[in-house]
Design an enzyme around this catalytic site. Structure first.
Site, short mmCIF file in Angstrom:
data_model
loop_
_atom_site.label_atom_id
_atom_site.label_comp_id
_atom_site.label_asym_id
_atom_site.label_seq_id
_atom_site.Cartn_x
_atom_site.Cartn_y
_atom_site.Cartn_z
N VAL A 1 -18.74 2.26 -4.44
CA VAL A 1 -19.17 0.89 -4.15
C VAL A 1 -20.60 0.87 -3.61
O VAL A 1 -21.46 0.11 -4.11
CB VAL A 1 -18.22 0.20 -3.14
CG1 VAL A 1 -18.68 -1.23 -2.89
CG2 VAL A 1 -16.79 0.21 -3.63
N TYR B 1 -23.14 2.73 -3.86
CA TYR B 1 -24.21 2.99 -4.84
C TYR B 1 -24.58 1.68 -5.55
O TYR B 1 -25.76 1.34 -5.69
CB TYR B 1 -23.74 4.03 -5.88
CG TYR B 1 -24.63 4.09 -7.08
CD1 TYR B 1 -25.84 4.78 -7.06
CD2 TYR B 1 -24.29 3.39 -8.25
CE1 TYR B 1 -26.67 4.80 -8.16
CE2 TYR B 1 -25.12 3.40 -9.36
CZ TYR B 1 -26.31 4.11 -9.31
OH TYR B 1 -27.14 4.12 -10.39
N GLY C 1 -22.76 4.78 3.41
CA GLY C 1 -21.87 5.26 2.35
C GLY C 1 -22.38 4.86 0.98
O GLY C 1 -22.56 3.68 0.69
N LYS D 1 0.85 -1.18 0.00
CA LYS D 1 0.00 0.00 0.00
C LYS D 1 0.89 1.24 0.00
O LYS D 1 2.02 1.19 0.49
CB LYS D 1 -0.89 0.02 1.26
CG LYS D 1 -2.18 0.81 1.12
CD LYS D 1 -3.32 0.00 0.53
CE LYS D 1 -4.57 0.81 0.37
NZ LYS D 1 -5.70 0.03 -0.09
N GLY E 1 -21.00 5.80 -2.11
CA GLY E 1 -19.99 6.21 -3.09
C GLY E 1 -19.87 5.20 -4.22
O GLY E 1 -20.85 4.57 -4.60
#
Ligand code: NAD
Length: 354
Positions: free
Chosen positions: A184, A186, A180, A80, A182
């Site tokens: 994903v 949605y 949430g 990461k 966003g």
């Protein structure tokens, strides 16, 4: 923080601090474990409170990527990047090209792409300096946004949970609460509604909730109470640490299955979920759809192969749910045993020399 001690505790191989005076780039790359293959994991850009917070984040997230890849049966390790800057004000061509040059010095030992605070367009700049990128826009040879495949994996996790809990994996008439909406969340809402579920959802951005409510017919709720909604499934699709020692007592659901990384503030909260008879789909398995997509991009993107692999999240989780019942242990403990066994097995095989 004693960095070597932190690396030893979590099993990290390498942590690289990158600084470019001209662009102002300050980035940390953490490579957790490359037993399965070169490291893969997104690049987060956040105005961290301090360097320790950024380091803690990148260590935890890169470790999670090792487990995500291992659980999904992929041949990649965990890595990461975090950029210590504000995505709203600090983005520039020079910054992402400088990052690209640092990524290139690793010669493919690590590949990155978009994550919270960065977009696929940012990496179009990095592409001028390195080819070790994933999740690029279709026009640049990538596979495009990962939100829908991640959501399909979450839906597979929800269905596996419904089957385990109720004996039917149908979403018809089930109540799903989503935190949430966003990239994903949605699509999780859309697929759940298409499957016949009743969806109640919240987002801190009221415009997003309004738009999704009129488009999909979800029931809006506020971000502070969505977690307490009486429902069959709570689906955290916002940020991490949403389940902590306080919130875990307020959940009013049968199943937790969502896309957010590091949903549990501490691993021991998985035991509390078990005590409360809430079935937890470990996040690093439920949200692997996007990783499966970008990993496939490296071998030459095949959407059918990706769909097949994303749908297999259902079988992986079904097996973990059953084993957790038999062992009377949390699904997290069982899932971690599975990934550690795969890492050990592959490590042993790699002793064979040609
Ligand atoms: P996103 O930024 O597109 O969406 C997140 C949404 O959550 C935003 O609309 C934001 O306003 C909202 N939000 C933030 N805090 C909230 C809160 N307290 N309550 C309600 N809403 C809140 O991000 P995304 O790509 O949809 O990813 C969502 C989560 O899934 C993140 O944790 C991400 O790391 C994880 N994830 C995403 C992918 C992917 O393919 N995009 C893959 C794996 C994991």
């Amino acid at each position: 923080m004693d960095i070597f001690q932190a690396m030893q505790q979590r099993g990290h191989e390498q942590v690289i601090f990158n600084y470019d005076r001209a662009s102002g780039l300050k980035a940390i790359i953490a490579i957790h474990d490359t037993t399965l293959g070169p490291a893969l994991g997104g690049c987060r850009m956040l105005p961290y409170a301090n360097e320790e917070a950024a380091l803690t984040d990148v260590l935890r997230l890169s470790e999670g990527m090792t487990y995500k890849s291992a659980a999904a049966g992929l041949d990649f390790g965990g890595g990461k990047t975090v950029i210590l800057a504000d995505p709203a004000t600090d983005k520039s061509e020079a910054l992402f090209r400088a990052l690209g040059r640092f990524i290139d010095t690793l010669h493919g030992r690590y590949r990155t792409g978009e994550d919270v605070g960065t977009s696929d367009q940012d990496f179009v700049q990095s592409l001028r300096e390195t080819r070790y990128l994933v999740g690029l826009p279709v026009a640049y040879g990538g596979s495009g946004d990962t939100g829908d495949n991640t959501a399909l994996g979450v839906i597979a996790a929800i269905r596996a949970g419904l089957f385990h809990r109720f004996g039917s994996d149908s979403l018809q008439g089930r109540r799903v609460a989503i935190q949430g909406l966003g990239k994903v969340g949605y699509h999780v809402a859309r697929h759940a509604i298409e499957g016949g579920a009743e969806v109640v959802a919240a987002d801190i951005n009221p415009h997003v909730v309004g738009r999704v409510a009129s488009e999909l017919g979800i029931e809006p709720t506020d971000p502070w109470t969505v977690l307490e909604t009486t429902c069959d499934v709570f689906s955290p699709c916002a940020l991490g640490n949403v389940i902590n020692t306080d919130t875990v007592e307020h959940l009013d659901c049968q199943i937790v299955a969502g896309s957010a990384n590091n949903q549990l503030e501490h691993d021991h909260l998985a035991d509390r979920l078990l005590e409360r008879n809430i079935l937890y789909a470990p996040d690093f398995i439920a949200n692997a759809g996007g990783l499966i997509q970008v990993a496939d991009e490296i071998q030459g993107y095949n959407p059918d192969r990706v769909t097949h692999q994303v749908e297999s999240i259902y079988d992986v989780l079904s097996a973990i749910f059953k084993e957790a019942d038999v062992r009377r242990q949390s699904t997290l403990v069982v899932a971690l045993d599975h990934v550690k066994k795969r890492l050990d097995d592959v490590h042993q095989i790699r002793r064979i020399r040609s």
